[in-house]
Write an enzyme that holds these catalytic residues in place. Structure first.
Site, PDB file in Angstrom:
ATOM      1  N   TYR A 157     -12.141  -6.426   4.896  1.00 58.88           N
ATOM      2  CA  TYR A 157     -11.661  -5.672   6.058  1.00 58.88           C
ATOM      3  C   TYR A 157     -12.553  -5.934   7.277  1.00 58.88           C
ATOM      4  O   TYR A 157     -12.054  -6.186   8.386  1.00 58.88           O
ATOM      5  CB  TYR A 157     -11.626  -4.183   5.697  1.00 58.88           C
ATOM      6  CG  TYR A 157     -11.004  -3.273   6.726  1.00 58.88           C
ATOM      7  CD1 TYR A 157      -9.623  -3.172   6.850  1.00 58.88           C
ATOM      8  CD2 TYR A 157     -11.791  -2.479   7.555  1.00 58.88           C
ATOM      9  CE1 TYR A 157      -9.042  -2.310   7.776  1.00 58.88           C
ATOM     10  CE2 TYR A 157     -11.230  -1.616   8.475  1.00 58.88           C
ATOM     11  CZ  TYR A 157      -9.851  -1.523   8.594  1.00 58.88           C
ATOM     12  OH  TYR A 157      -9.292  -0.668   9.504  1.00 58.88           O
ATOM     13  N   ASN A 169      -0.447  -3.440  15.192  1.00 60.92           N
ATOM     14  CA  ASN A 169      -1.119  -2.300  14.562  1.00 60.92           C
ATOM     15  C   ASN A 169      -1.147  -2.378  13.043  1.00 60.92           C
ATOM     16  O   ASN A 169      -2.026  -1.786  12.411  1.00 60.92           O
ATOM     17  CB  ASN A 169      -0.400  -1.028  15.021  1.00 60.92           C
ATOM     18  CG  ASN A 169      -0.785   0.188  14.214  1.00 60.92           C
ATOM     19  OD1 ASN A 169      -1.897   0.696  14.351  1.00 60.92           O
ATOM     20  ND2 ASN A 169       0.124   0.644  13.355  1.00 60.92           N
ATOM     21  N   ASP A 216       8.062  -2.240  10.307  1.00 57.78           N
ATOM     22  CA  ASP A 216       7.177  -1.960   9.160  1.00 57.78           C
ATOM     23  C   ASP A 216       7.810  -2.599   7.934  1.00 57.78           C
ATOM     24  O   ASP A 216       8.880  -3.234   8.030  1.00 57.78           O
ATOM     25  CB  ASP A 216       7.015  -0.433   8.964  1.00 57.78           C
ATOM     26  CG  ASP A 216       5.680  -0.052   8.312  1.00 57.78           C
ATOM     27  OD1 ASP A 216       5.450  -0.466   7.164  1.00 57.78           O
ATOM     28  OD2 ASP A 216       4.882   0.658   8.948  1.00 57.78           O
ATOM     29  N   THR A 269      -5.147   9.323   8.479  1.00 62.56           N
ATOM     30  CA  THR A 269      -3.823   8.722   8.253  1.00 62.56           C
ATOM     31  C   THR A 269      -3.708   8.461   6.752  1.00 62.56           C
ATOM     32  O   THR A 269      -4.689   8.602   6.021  1.00 62.56           O
ATOM     33  CB  THR A 269      -3.693   7.369   8.997  1.00 62.56           C
ATOM     34  OG1 THR A 269      -4.556   6.423   8.344  1.00 62.56           O
ATOM     35  CG2 THR A 269      -4.053   7.460  10.466  1.00 62.56           C
ATOM     36  N   THR A 287      -6.559   6.529   5.089  1.00 63.01           N
ATOM     37  CA  THR A 287      -7.865   7.152   4.822  1.00 63.01           C
ATOM     38  C   THR A 287      -7.746   8.424   3.992  1.00 63.01           C
ATOM     39  O   THR A 287      -8.694   9.209   3.930  1.00 63.01           O
ATOM     40  CB  THR A 287      -8.575   7.497   6.158  1.00 63.01           C
ATOM     41  OG1 THR A 287      -7.711   8.353   6.926  1.00 63.01           O
ATOM     42  CG2 THR A 287      -8.899   6.262   6.965  1.00 63.01           C
ATOM     43  N   ASP A 295       7.725  -7.817   8.031  1.00 64.85           N
ATOM     44  CA  ASP A 295       6.469  -8.121   7.349  1.00 64.85           C
ATOM     45  C   ASP A 295       5.704  -9.045   8.280  1.00 64.85           C
ATOM     46  O   ASP A 295       6.165 -10.163   8.573  1.00 64.85           O
ATOM     47  CB  ASP A 295       6.762  -8.802   6.000  1.00 64.85           C
ATOM     48  CG  ASP A 295       5.481  -9.160   5.247  1.00 64.85           C
ATOM     49  OD1 ASP A 295       4.425  -9.352   5.892  1.00 64.85           O
ATOM     50  OD2 ASP A 295       5.538  -9.248   4.012  1.00 64.85           O
ATOM     51  N   LYS A 347     -11.339  -7.580  10.834  1.00 65.87           N
ATOM     52  CA  LYS A 347     -11.340  -6.847  12.105  1.00 65.87           C
ATOM     53  C   LYS A 347     -12.213  -7.520  13.164  1.00 65.87           C
ATOM     54  O   LYS A 347     -11.927  -7.423  14.357  1.00 65.87           O
ATOM     55  CB  LYS A 347     -11.750  -5.390  11.858  1.00 65.87           C
ATOM     56  CG  LYS A 347     -10.717  -4.602  11.028  1.00 65.87           C
ATOM     57  CD  LYS A 347      -9.321  -4.624  11.671  1.00 65.87           C
ATOM     58  CE  LYS A 347      -8.331  -3.709  10.969  1.00 65.87           C
ATOM     59  NZ  LYS A 347      -7.006  -3.711  11.596  1.00 65.87           N
TER      60      LYS A 347
HETATM   61  P1  NAD Z   1      -1.427   3.417   7.659  1.00 68.27           P
HETATM   62  O1  NAD Z   1      -1.664   2.858   6.299  1.00 68.27           O
HETATM   63  O2  NAD Z   1      -0.911   4.782   7.797  1.00 68.27           O
HETATM   64  O3  NAD Z   1      -0.476   2.462   8.506  1.00 68.27           O
HETATM   65  C1  NAD Z   1      -0.480   1.076   8.361  1.00 68.27           C
HETATM   66  C2  NAD Z   1       0.960   0.613   8.363  1.00 68.27           C
HETATM   67  O4  NAD Z   1       0.963  -0.823   8.248  1.00 68.27           O
HETATM   68  C3  NAD Z   1       1.763   1.177   7.188  1.00 68.27           C
HETATM   69  O5  NAD Z   1       2.931   1.803   7.656  1.00 68.27           O
HETATM   70  C4  NAD Z   1       2.054  -0.051   6.367  1.00 68.27           C
HETATM   71  O6  NAD Z   1       3.298  -0.003   5.670  1.00 68.27           O
HETATM   72  C5  NAD Z   1       2.041  -1.156   7.401  1.00 68.27           C
HETATM   73  N1  NAD Z   1       1.874  -2.464   6.798  1.00 68.27           N
HETATM   74  C6  NAD Z   1       1.061  -2.831   5.779  1.00 68.27           C
HETATM   75  N2  NAD Z   1       1.267  -4.109   5.452  1.00 68.27           N
HETATM   76  C7  NAD Z   1       2.219  -4.573   6.306  1.00 68.27           C
HETATM   77  C8  NAD Z   1       2.848  -5.833   6.476  1.00 68.27           C
HETATM   78  N3  NAD Z   1       2.553  -6.891   5.692  1.00 68.27           N
HETATM   79  N4  NAD Z   1       3.774  -5.958   7.441  1.00 68.27           N
HETATM   80  C9  NAD Z   1       4.094  -4.900   8.226  1.00 68.27           C
HETATM   81  N5  NAD Z   1       3.541  -3.690   8.111  1.00 68.27           N
HETATM   82  C10 NAD Z   1       2.614  -3.537   7.153  1.00 68.27           C
HETATM   83  O7  NAD Z   1      -2.838   3.272   8.380  1.00 68.27           O
HETATM   84  P2  NAD Z   1      -3.324   3.564   9.891  1.00 68.27           P
HETATM   85  O8  NAD Z   1      -4.618   4.237   9.759  1.00 68.27           O
HETATM   86  O9  NAD Z   1      -2.257   4.144  10.736  1.00 68.27           O
HETATM   87  O10 NAD Z   1      -3.640   2.049  10.324  1.00 68.27           O
HETATM   88  C11 NAD Z   1      -3.081   1.428  11.453  1.00 68.27           C
HETATM   89  C12 NAD Z   1      -4.072   0.387  11.952  1.00 68.27           C
HETATM   90  O11 NAD Z   1      -5.251   1.048  12.417  1.00 68.27           O
HETATM   91  C13 NAD Z   1      -4.550  -0.616  10.894  1.00 68.27           C
HETATM   92  O12 NAD Z   1      -4.639  -1.904  11.455  1.00 68.27           O
HETATM   93  C14 NAD Z   1      -5.923  -0.104  10.540  1.00 68.27           C
HETATM   94  O13 NAD Z   1      -6.758  -1.122  10.034  1.00 68.27           O
HETATM   95  C15 NAD Z   1      -6.377   0.422  11.877  1.00 68.27           C
HETATM   96  N6  NAD Z   1      -7.473   1.374  11.800  1.00 68.27           N
HETATM   97  C16 NAD Z   1      -7.335   2.539  11.110  1.00 68.27           C
HETATM   98  C17 NAD Z   1      -8.422   3.418  11.036  1.00 68.27           C
HETATM   99  C18 NAD Z   1      -8.337   4.724  10.269  1.00 68.27           C
HETATM  100  O14 NAD Z   1      -9.387   5.337  10.056  1.00 68.27           O
HETATM  101  N7  NAD Z   1      -7.173   5.193   9.865  1.00 68.27           N
HETATM  102  C19 NAD Z   1      -9.617   3.094  11.672  1.00 68.27           C
HETATM  103  C20 NAD Z   1      -9.714   1.901  12.375  1.00 68.27           C
HETATM  104  C21 NAD Z   1      -8.637   1.041  12.432  1.00 68.27           C
END
Ligand code: NAD
Length: 247
Positions: free
Chosen positions: A151, A86, A36, A186, A189, A59, A155
């Site tokens: 976004y 992810n 992360d 999370t 959201t 990153d 996706k």
């Molecule tokens: P989150 O924000 O809790 O986690 C995302 C993580 O990605 C964070 O820890 C963040 O620091 C990290 N991140 C951001 N930029 C980065 C970079 N440049 N390099 C490395 N890490 C980086 O959100 P989440 O909900 O756990 O999201 C995880 C994945 O699930 C994402 O791809 C998101 O688009 C997808 N997703 C989430 C939802 C939802 O409703 N939460 C729905 C559909 C898809």
């Protein structure tokens, strides 16, 4: 793949869906490299999960950081046979009011990050005799949503890239699938109200642990699946509960 045989790199693993997946797989004996840009959270998580779990900063937009992370996984775990792409960000804005900077940043992390991850990890997975990649897309990779144009574009790109990679990597014994969560509670959201999920067949936000269970299934059980979409959305993409009525 038996969970205890998994040697996985997880991006965006410090919190949310990535952290839940790290916890689940580590609990079943997998080797997990949590990565992360949130070093404090990622380091603390890895420390709490025992000696088979490591943390390193990655990153996902940085090819050099990818090379270093893969080298670390190979050195620490003796190889790599799984990848959970992810990491992702959400930016609000319609097609007309999204800035070019926001648009490019979202594509860079959400799409280029997934591309670089597969490019960096595939040789190690090939050397390990194959493996599995789960690319985290979204229901925003299955349909449109108003107000999050960058976004949605990113996706859909993850979904397409998954299909290209599934074909390119099939002969290496590497399966590649896309994951399509609906609303999940999370940090991403935290400002989106519960009512957003109210009209779904399962009228609530999902939990990160529920998504982690599907990732586990995709890695360990879905041995006849590649290139295809796996939806975990409380039925959101099926339709709304309110009946169609006439005046
Ligand atoms: P989150 O924000 O809790 O986690 C995302 C993580 O990605 C964070 O820890 C963040 O620091 C990290 N991140 C951001 N930029 C980065 C970079 N440049 N390099 C490395 N890490 C980086 O959100 P989440 O909900 O756990 O999201 C995880 C994945 O699930 C994402 O791809 C998101 O688009 C997808 N997703 C989430 C939802 C939802 O409703 N939460 C729905 C559909 C898809």
């Amino acid at each position: 793949m038996n969970p205890s045989d998994i040697r996985i790199l997880i991006t965006g693993g410090a919190r949310g869906i990535g952290a839940a997946t790290a916890r689940l797989l580590a609990g079943e004996g997998a080797h997990v490299l949590v990565t992360d840009v949130l070093d404090d959270e990622g380091g603390a998580l890895a420390d709490s999960l025992g000696p088979k779990v490591r943390y390193t900063r990655l990153d996902v937009t940085d090819p050099g950081a990818w090379a270093a992370a893969v080298a670390l996984a190979q050195e620490a775990f003796g190889g790599l046979n799984a990848l959970f792409n992810n990491a992702g960000i959400l930016a609000f804005g319609s097609v007309t009011d999204t800035t070019i900077e926001d648009f490019r940043r979202v594509q860079d992390i959400n799409v280029t990050g997934v591309f670089l991850g597969m490019q960096a990890c595939a040789p190690a997975m090939r050397a390990a005799g194959g493996g599995a990649i789960v690319n985290n897309s979204s229901t925003a990779g299955l349909q449109g949503y108003a107000g999050i144009a960058a976004y949605v574009a990113s996706k859909w790109a993850v979904r397409g890239l998954t299909k290209a990679a599934a074909l390119d990597l099939a002969r290496d014994g590497i399966r590649v699938v896309s994951l399509h969560p609906g609303p999940i509670r999370t940090p991403m959201t935290e400002n989106i109200p519960d009512e957003t999920a109210a009209g779904q067949p399962l009228p609530r936000f999902g939990e990160p642990d529920e998504v982690a269970a599907m990732v586990r299934f995709l890695l360990c059980e879905a041995t006849y699946s590649t290139g295809t979409e796996f939806v975990i959305d409380g039925g959101a993409t099926v339709g709304r509960l309110e009946p169609v009525t006439a005046d």
